[in-house]
Write a protein that holds these residues in place. Structure first.
Motif, short mmCIF file in Angstrom:
data_model
loop_
_atom_site.label_atom_id
_atom_site.label_comp_id
_atom_site.label_asym_id
_atom_site.label_seq_id
_atom_site.Cartn_x
_atom_site.Cartn_y
_atom_site.Cartn_z
N PHE A 253 0.84 -1.20 0.00
CA PHE A 253 0.00 0.00 0.00
C PHE A 253 0.87 1.25 0.00
N PHE A 254 0.26 2.33 -0.43
CA PHE A 254 0.97 3.60 -0.60
C PHE A 254 0.05 4.73 -0.15
N PRO A 255 0.48 5.63 0.71
CA PRO A 255 1.81 5.64 1.32
C PRO A 255 1.88 4.71 2.53
N GLY A 256 3.10 4.27 2.85
CA GLY A 256 3.30 3.42 4.02
C GLY A 256 4.48 3.93 4.82
N SER A 257 5.12 3.04 5.56
CA SER A 257 6.29 3.44 6.33
C SER A 257 7.54 3.31 5.46
N GLU A 258 8.66 3.76 5.97
CA GLU A 258 9.92 3.62 5.24
C GLU A 258 10.60 2.31 5.64
N SER A 259 9.90 1.21 5.40
CA SER A 259 10.42 -0.11 5.79
C SER A 259 10.84 -0.94 4.59
N LEU A 260 10.64 -0.42 3.36
CA LEU A 260 10.94 -1.18 2.15
C LEU A 260 12.42 -1.11 1.81
N LEU A 261 13.03 -2.26 1.57
CA LEU A 261 14.44 -2.34 1.23
C LEU A 261 14.62 -3.00 -0.13
N LEU A 262 15.68 -2.63 -0.81
CA LEU A 262 16.06 -3.26 -2.08
C LEU A 262 17.43 -3.88 -1.88
N LEU A 263 17.51 -5.21 -1.96
CA LEU A 263 18.75 -5.92 -1.67
C LEU A 263 19.26 -6.65 -2.91
N ASN A 264 20.58 -6.84 -2.96
CA ASN A 264 21.16 -7.73 -3.94
C ASN A 264 20.92 -9.17 -3.50
N ARG A 265 21.17 -10.11 -4.37
CA ARG A 265 20.87 -11.51 -4.04
C ARG A 265 21.75 -12.08 -2.94
N ASP A 266 22.91 -11.46 -2.69
CA ASP A 266 23.74 -11.93 -1.59
C ASP A 266 23.33 -11.30 -0.27
N GLY A 267 22.26 -10.50 -0.31
CA GLY A 267 21.76 -9.87 0.91
C GLY A 267 22.31 -8.49 1.16
N SER A 268 23.30 -8.06 0.38
CA SER A 268 23.87 -6.73 0.57
C SER A 268 22.86 -5.67 0.10
N PRO A 269 22.81 -4.52 0.78
CA PRO A 269 21.81 -3.50 0.43
C PRO A 269 22.16 -2.76 -0.85
N ARG A 270 21.19 -2.67 -1.74
CA ARG A 270 21.34 -1.84 -2.93
C ARG A 270 20.73 -0.47 -2.68
N SER A 271 19.65 -0.47 -1.92
CA SER A 271 19.01 0.79 -1.53
C SER A 271 18.28 0.57 -0.22
N ILE A 272 18.55 1.41 0.76
CA ILE A 272 17.93 1.29 2.07
C ILE A 272 16.83 2.34 2.21
N ARG A 273 15.71 1.92 2.82
CA ARG A 273 14.55 2.79 3.02
C ARG A 273 14.06 3.32 1.67
N TYR A 274 13.59 2.41 0.87
CA TYR A 274 13.25 2.69 -0.53
C TYR A 274 11.85 3.31 -0.62
N GLY A 275 11.73 4.56 -0.20
CA GLY A 275 10.46 5.26 -0.33
C GLY A 275 9.44 4.81 0.70
N ASN A 276 8.19 5.21 0.48
CA ASN A 276 7.15 4.91 1.48
C ASN A 276 6.10 3.92 0.97
N VAL A 277 6.47 3.08 0.01
CA VAL A 277 5.64 1.92 -0.34
C VAL A 277 5.89 0.86 0.73
N GLU A 278 4.84 0.27 1.25
CA GLU A 278 5.01 -0.75 2.28
C GLU A 278 4.42 -2.08 1.82
N ILE A 279 5.22 -3.12 1.90
CA ILE A 279 4.74 -4.47 1.59
C ILE A 279 3.74 -4.89 2.65
N ALA A 280 2.59 -5.41 2.20
CA ALA A 280 1.58 -5.90 3.14
C ALA A 280 2.06 -7.25 3.68
N LEU A 281 2.55 -7.25 4.90
CA LEU A 281 3.13 -8.45 5.50
C LEU A 281 2.55 -8.65 6.90
N LYS A 282 1.84 -9.73 7.07
CA LYS A 282 1.24 -10.08 8.35
C LYS A 282 2.06 -11.21 8.97
#
Length: 287
Positions: A253-282
């Motif tokens: 959902f949008f807007p959400g919190s700044e909890s969205l991350l973009l990672l490389n496949r080895d787990g290293s961060p490509r982008s931290i706090r990627y905007g305010n789109v929030e994945i719906a995760l229960k």
């Protein structure tokens, strides 16, 4: 004769400029390893080995390729030396394994998205761009009292049936950056066509959320069964172009919190706090 030589030279040049690398990944017992992550070192170009361990990758020049699979040692090989890639199992250090006893007398739910309009989300339309979308779960007093993950629930959309998605759980440091995988085995989820709720039972992994928090990742697998091809037109140009994406989309959902991350496949961060789109995760947690 000169024209024929020029034609042959052009064919060889095109082949060398776009070499199709093919091979298979196996373990020490020569057993194929499915769904291995393969990418160009220090780049975002990569692929995923198929269920039978085979892979192919189009490269314009010789590169170092990284082969990574949960439970196996990572290996880096020059692309010209590929045919059969052997990965060795990680040695289990029993002295570092501490299993904490659960009470399981009560449980809580966090991130309940019931009643929230899921008007946004994340996808993989980057073609050669490989990545993991992830959500940072910050610890609080409620979580400290119920730190064990029982299950996660999320919503997907897919234009294909029989799609596979890999769940990654990452440990984090005090700054909230991912450090390493919490679970050293594949957590694969079969995704149905259309919009669906997915519930994944994580009880057996005994995952405890520490004070630093934890990261839940959704990794796209570059498999033929996940590949969706489509046509599109570019304004001002004749004819249609072909593109493709790897399913599924993860709803949010949008807007959400700044909890969205973009990672490389080895787990290293490509982008931290990627905007305010929030994945719906229960998440269902227990003590």
């Amino acid at each position: 004769m000169q024209e024929k030589r020029l034609f042959l030279w052009l064919i060889l040049l095109c082949f060398s400029a776009n070499a199709q690398i093919k091979g298979i990944v196996v373990d020490e017992k020569d057993k194929p390893i499915p769904y291995v992550n393969i990418w160009v070192e220090n780049e975002n170009i990569g692929t995923t080995a198929e269920e039978d361990g085979t892979f192919s990758l189009l490269l314009k020049e010789t590169k170092n390729l990284v082969f990574s699979a949960l439970g196996f040692e990572t290996k880096i090989i020059l692309s010209t030396n590929l045919t059969v890639v052997v990965l060795h199992s990680k040695a289990l250090e029993l002295n570092e394994v501490v299993v904490e006893r659960k009470k399981e007398t009560s449980e809580i739910v966090i991130g309940d998205f019931s009643g929230i309009k899921l008007n946004s989300g994340v996808t993989n339309t980057g073609q050669e761009n490989v990545h993991v979308w992830a959500k940072f779960i910050k610890s609080n007093e409620r979580i400290k009292e119920h730190p064990f993950i029982k299950s996660i629930e999320f919503v997907t959309g897919s234009r294909l049936k029989n799609v596979l998605l890999r769940i990654r759980i990452f440990k984090v440091n005090k700054e909230g950056f991912p450090t390493e995988d919490e679970v050293e085995e594949d957590i694969l989820v079969s995704i149905k066509k259309g919009k669906n709720n997915n519930i994944v039972d994580l009880t057996k992994y005994n995952i405890k959320i520490p004070e630093e928090g934890i990261i839940v990742g959704f990794e796209y697998l570059k498999l033929e069964q996940n590949k969706y091809e489509y046509s599109y037109t570019v304004k001002g140009e004749k004819g249609s172009q072909k593109g493709y994406a790897y399913e599924p989309s993860i709803k949010g959902f949008f807007p959400g919190s700044e909890s969205l991350l973009l990672l490389n496949r080895d787990g290293s961060p490509r982008s931290i706090r990627y905007g305010n789109v929030e994945i719906a995760l229960k998440m269902k947690l227990s003590n």
